[in-house]
Design an enzyme around this catalytic site. Structure first.
Site: not given
Length: 314
Positions: A48, A43, A179, A200, A76
């Site tokens: 997460d 990947h 992050y 998320l 995101y």
């Protein structure tokens, strides 16, 4: 269909997985690797277990170019809850503090503006960044404090989709190494109430379209009746994107076959001086077969950087 060996198939390409909630990126990778019966896969940047969305997976020779997706911009959608801070900056962490929320939308917008453009970010101790070869979260889970180095991040766009006093939904387009959990934690501290990530989802990587994502359930449905049948494997392979799609923004240089043969031997070659200095995608012949990445190091001079195995370009 890819070449079959006693271990599995040698196939090359990229599949855009829609990672579900609650599974690690590596666990999903292993499931998809088995479904495709492929020898080699990797990947391009873990999500997460709490996160969902686009996880590009490279098969075969495409793994040689996974770095271009690791380094790509990401988009995101994040849902944050104000009023509670956790040690992991997300809903799975231990509560560190609970504070009342006294803000209005103008104050929220002013705080969000702090994160637009370039800023300095200190990565979470619960991140996957490596320290002496081990991810930081392993130290954090053992209660070991490790010094982290602040880094410059770049948020190209940050859009407030929704706010209802304690719930905030943001869409964030950012460069590599950003992050999102840390942005939310920093936002909570800036507002004086604390915050953590409740949900998320990665919407996009590089220029890949959300519509090309494939769920694990869809792959399992394809393989349910006859997982090893040639027609089943053909249906799976039809979902793969070309390996050079990871580098769609890099200019193409098409070479004659005799010149391409020299490049495959590792030799630099002369090219037109009109080509700009920088990285280029290498293709060959009338068919324009992709066979690697090169670099125009000086005007008129091309050198190979990373090439596909000769047997895989035929």
């Amino acid at each position: 269909m890819g070449r079959q060996s006693s271990r599995g198939r040698d196939i090359d390409g990229i599949i855009l997985l829609d990672k579900p909630l609650g599974i690690s990126s590596n666990a999903l990778l292993q499931k998809v690797k088995r479904l495709f019966r492929v020898n080699r896969a990797g990947h391009t940047g873990a999500l997460d277990p709490l996160a969902t969305g686009m996880l590009p997976v490279c098969f075969g020779e495409a793994t040689k170019f996974s770095q271009y997706l690791l380094n790509a911009n990401k988009r995101y959608m994040v849902t944050a809850l104000l009023g509670k801070r956790t040690d992991t900056s997300d809903a799975e962490g231990r509560t560190v503090s609970c504070r009342p929320v006294f803000i209005d939308q103008s104050r929220l917008e002013a705080a969000l503006d702090h994160f637009r453009g370039k800023s300095i970010q200190l990565p979470s101790i619960f991140s996957a960044l490596k320290h002496h070869g081990r991810p930081l979260y392993e130290y954090a889970r053992k209660g070991i404090t490790v010094a982290r180095e602040a880094r410059t991040i770049h948020v190209y766009d940050l859009h407030l989709h929704y706010w209802d006093h304690t719930k905030v939904e943001l869409e964030i387009h950012c460069a590599k190494g950003t992050y999102i959990r840390t942005i939310i934690d920093d936002l909570g501290e800036l507002l004086g109430c604390g915050a953590h990530v409740a949900a998320l989802r990665r919407l996009a990587v590089a220029s890949y379209s959300t519509e090309r994502m494939v769920t694990l359930a869809a792959l399992q449905n394809i393989t349910a009746e006859a997982p090893e049948a040639p027609e089943t494997l053909d249906r799976l392979d039809a979902l793969l994107l070309p390996m050079d799609s990871a580098m769609a923004d890099i200019p193409v240089v098409n070479l004659l076959s005799d010149i391409a043969a020299r490049v495959r031997l590792g030799q630099p070659v002369a090219v037109t001086k009109q080509l700009k200095v920088g990285m280029v995608r290498l293709t060959e012949g009338d068919a324009g077969r992709f066979f690697g990445i090169g670099e125009i190091s000086t005007p008129g001079r091309l050198k190979p950087i990373r090439l596909i195995a000769t047997s895989r370009t035929k």
